[in-house]
Design a protein around this motif. Structure first.
Motif, PDB file in Angstrom:
ATOM      1  N   ARG A  88      59.053  45.410  45.380  1.00  0.00           N
ATOM      2  CA  ARG A  88      59.226  45.487  46.878  1.00  0.00           C
ATOM      3  C   ARG A  88      58.649  44.248  47.515  1.00  0.00           C
ATOM      4  O   ARG A  88      59.241  44.168  48.425  1.00  0.00           O
ATOM      5  CB  ARG A  88      58.923  47.029  47.458  1.00  0.00           C
ATOM      6  CG  ARG A  88      59.444  47.898  47.265  1.00  0.00           C
ATOM      7  CD  ARG A  88      59.574  49.775  47.162  1.00  0.00           C
ATOM      8  NE  ARG A  88      61.000  50.269  47.135  1.00  0.00           N
ATOM      9  CZ  ARG A  88      59.952  51.451  47.479  1.00  0.00           C
ATOM     10  NH1 ARG A  88      59.697  52.383  47.269  1.00  0.00           N
ATOM     11  NH2 ARG A  88      60.934  52.247  47.206  1.00  0.00           N
ATOM     12  N   PHE A  89      56.791  44.113  46.836  1.00  0.00           N
ATOM     13  CA  PHE A  89      56.628  43.186  48.093  1.00  0.00           C
ATOM     14  C   PHE A  89      57.625  41.793  47.511  1.00  0.00           C
ATOM     15  O   PHE A  89      57.053  40.287  48.545  1.00  0.00           O
ATOM     16  CB  PHE A  89      55.476  43.137  47.551  1.00  0.00           C
ATOM     17  CG  PHE A  89      54.198  42.023  47.848  1.00  0.00           C
ATOM     18  CD1 PHE A  89      53.474  42.572  49.597  1.00  0.00           C
ATOM     19  CD2 PHE A  89      53.622  40.987  47.355  1.00  0.00           C
ATOM     20  CE1 PHE A  89      53.016  41.563  49.874  1.00  0.00           C
ATOM     21  CE2 PHE A  89      53.062  40.048  48.224  1.00  0.00           C
ATOM     22  CZ  PHE A  89      52.295  39.967  49.414  1.00  0.00           C
ATOM     23  N   TYR A  90      56.751  41.966  46.576  1.00  0.00           N
ATOM     24  CA  TYR A  90      57.410  40.379  46.169  1.00  0.00           C
ATOM     25  C   TYR A  90      60.378  40.328  46.370  1.00  0.00           C
ATOM     26  O   TYR A  90      60.367  39.398  46.046  1.00  0.00           O
ATOM     27  CB  TYR A  90      58.310  40.352  44.899  1.00  0.00           C
ATOM     28  CG  TYR A  90      56.331  39.748  44.169  1.00  0.00           C
ATOM     29  CD1 TYR A  90      56.121  38.058  45.064  1.00  0.00           C
ATOM     30  CD2 TYR A  90      55.344  39.993  43.986  1.00  0.00           C
ATOM     31  CE1 TYR A  90      54.635  37.498  44.704  1.00  0.00           C
ATOM     32  CE2 TYR A  90      54.260  39.780  44.149  1.00  0.00           C
ATOM     33  CZ  TYR A  90      53.779  38.556  44.571  1.00  0.00           C
ATOM     34  OH  TYR A  90      52.381  37.918  43.861  1.00  0.00           O
ATOM     35  N   GLY A  91      60.651  41.353  46.218  1.00  0.00           N
ATOM     36  CA  GLY A  91      62.396  41.511  46.553  1.00  0.00           C
ATOM     37  C   GLY A  91      62.281  41.762  45.326  1.00  0.00           C
ATOM     38  O   GLY A  91      63.684  40.853  45.620  1.00  0.00           O
ATOM     39  N   VAL A  92      62.226  42.302  44.165  1.00  0.00           N
ATOM     40  CA  VAL A  92      62.778  42.329  42.945  1.00  0.00           C
ATOM     41  C   VAL A  92      63.420  43.388  42.539  1.00  0.00           C
ATOM     42  O   VAL A  92      62.864  43.985  42.545  1.00  0.00           O
ATOM     43  CB  VAL A  92      62.177  41.394  41.628  1.00  0.00           C
ATOM     44  CG1 VAL A  92      61.713  39.271  41.852  1.00  0.00           C
ATOM     45  CG2 VAL A  92      60.886  41.857  41.973  1.00  0.00           C
ATOM     46  N   LEU A  93      65.143  42.824  41.820  1.00  0.00           N
ATOM     47  CA  LEU A  93      65.169  44.485  41.424  1.00  0.00           C
ATOM     48  C   LEU A  93      64.519  44.866  40.107  1.00  0.00           C
ATOM     49  O   LEU A  93      64.199  43.886  39.520  1.00  0.00           O
ATOM     50  CB  LEU A  93      66.656  44.056  40.868  1.00  0.00           C
ATOM     51  CG  LEU A  93      67.162  43.890  42.168  1.00  0.00           C
ATOM     52  CD1 LEU A  93      68.817  43.263  42.246  1.00  0.00           C
ATOM     53  CD2 LEU A  93      67.747  45.153  43.376  1.00  0.00           C
ATOM     54  N   GLU A  94      64.874  45.994  39.475  1.00  0.00           N
ATOM     55  CA  GLU A  94      64.419  46.327  37.940  1.00  0.00           C
ATOM     56  C   GLU A  94      64.526  45.567  36.838  1.00  0.00           C
ATOM     57  O   GLU A  94      63.906  45.335  35.737  1.00  0.00           O
ATOM     58  CB  GLU A  94      65.415  47.383  37.541  1.00  0.00           C
ATOM     59  CG  GLU A  94      64.510  48.703  36.446  1.00  0.00           C
ATOM     60  CD  GLU A  94      62.740  48.885  37.087  1.00  0.00           C
ATOM     61  OE1 GLU A  94      62.781  48.948  35.677  1.00  0.00           O
ATOM     62  OE2 GLU A  94      62.535  48.646  37.512  1.00  0.00           O
TER      63      GLU A  94
END
Length: 231
Positions: A88-94
């Protein structure tokens, strides 16, 4: 040739539903709920996170009606929350996160350090750290709209990994330069990371060295993530 059962029945396909399903992986709800769920500031809303209006300041407990009655987290739960915080901090998906982890495993050195350094080198994170944008989300939008160049070449991929010597500038247009200049002026009190150099006059940023573990912006116990992803 087998006929399409939907078309043969004379039904119309709702393209809006298809588009919504494709975008379901991207979280579009209130950003402050994510910070409250992880129990610390993830700086997802730019200026608001630095004021008294920040949700963590006002309500430092998880969202939900019965959050107070939740039991103690299991070992897996602690590991999972640590991974979610970094995502969530870096805004990446799984799937993106798993790809980063596989690449970090193949590199020499500590896998946890390699993973965090790789995430820190993302172009949207660098644009945010250089004060070109208020948050990583707005930095991602700036990049996707073609307002950022790396070594004078337009880069519209937020996950682009910068390297030593790369020069990041706004696109050579009045609108792009004004947008970045306004953001940089508003955020001039923010400290620039030691591995980056921001040249105010030229309105450009330079990657002077690769980040190390001490330069990572988020407080994280990466060993918990490695234990979880290695299962």
């Amino acid at each position: 040739m087998v006929a399409d059962p939907v078309k043969s029945a004379g039904c119309k396909i709702n393209t809006n539903v298809v588009l919504e399903r494709k975008d379901m992986a991207r979280y579009v709800g209130p950003q402050c709920r994510l910070c409250r769920r992880e129990g610390e500031k993830l700086f997802l809303k730019g200026f608001r996170c630095e004021t008294a209006k920040c949700a963590i300041t006002k309500r430092k407990y998880p969202p939900g009606q019965f959050s107070w009655g939740r039991g103690k987290l299991s070992k897996y739960g602690i590991q999972f929350r640590e991974k979610q915080k970094v995502k969530r901090f870096y805004g990446v998906l799984e799937r993106q996160f798993r790809n980063y982890f596989r690449k970090a495993e193949k590199q020499k050195g500590n896998t946890g350090d390699n993973l965090l350094v790789m995430l820190e080198r993302r172009l949207d994170n660098v644009v945010h750290l250089l004060t070109f944008a208020h948050s990583r989300k707005s930095a991602r939008q700036l990049i996707l709209h073609g307002n950022v160049t790396v070594n004078d070449k337009k880069v519209d991929i937020a996950s682009f990994l910068v390297k030593v010597g790369d020069v990041i500038r706004p696109k050579n247009s009045e609108r792009s330069r004004k947008l970045v200049q306004d953001n940089a002026e508003a955020l001039k009190s923010r400290k620039i990371s030691s591995w980056l150099e921001f040249r105010q006059g030229a309105l450009e940023g330079v990657v002077t060295q690769l980040p190390n573990r001490d330069d990572i912006s988020v407080s994280v116990q990466e060993q918990l993530i490695i234990e979880l992803c290695s299962k």
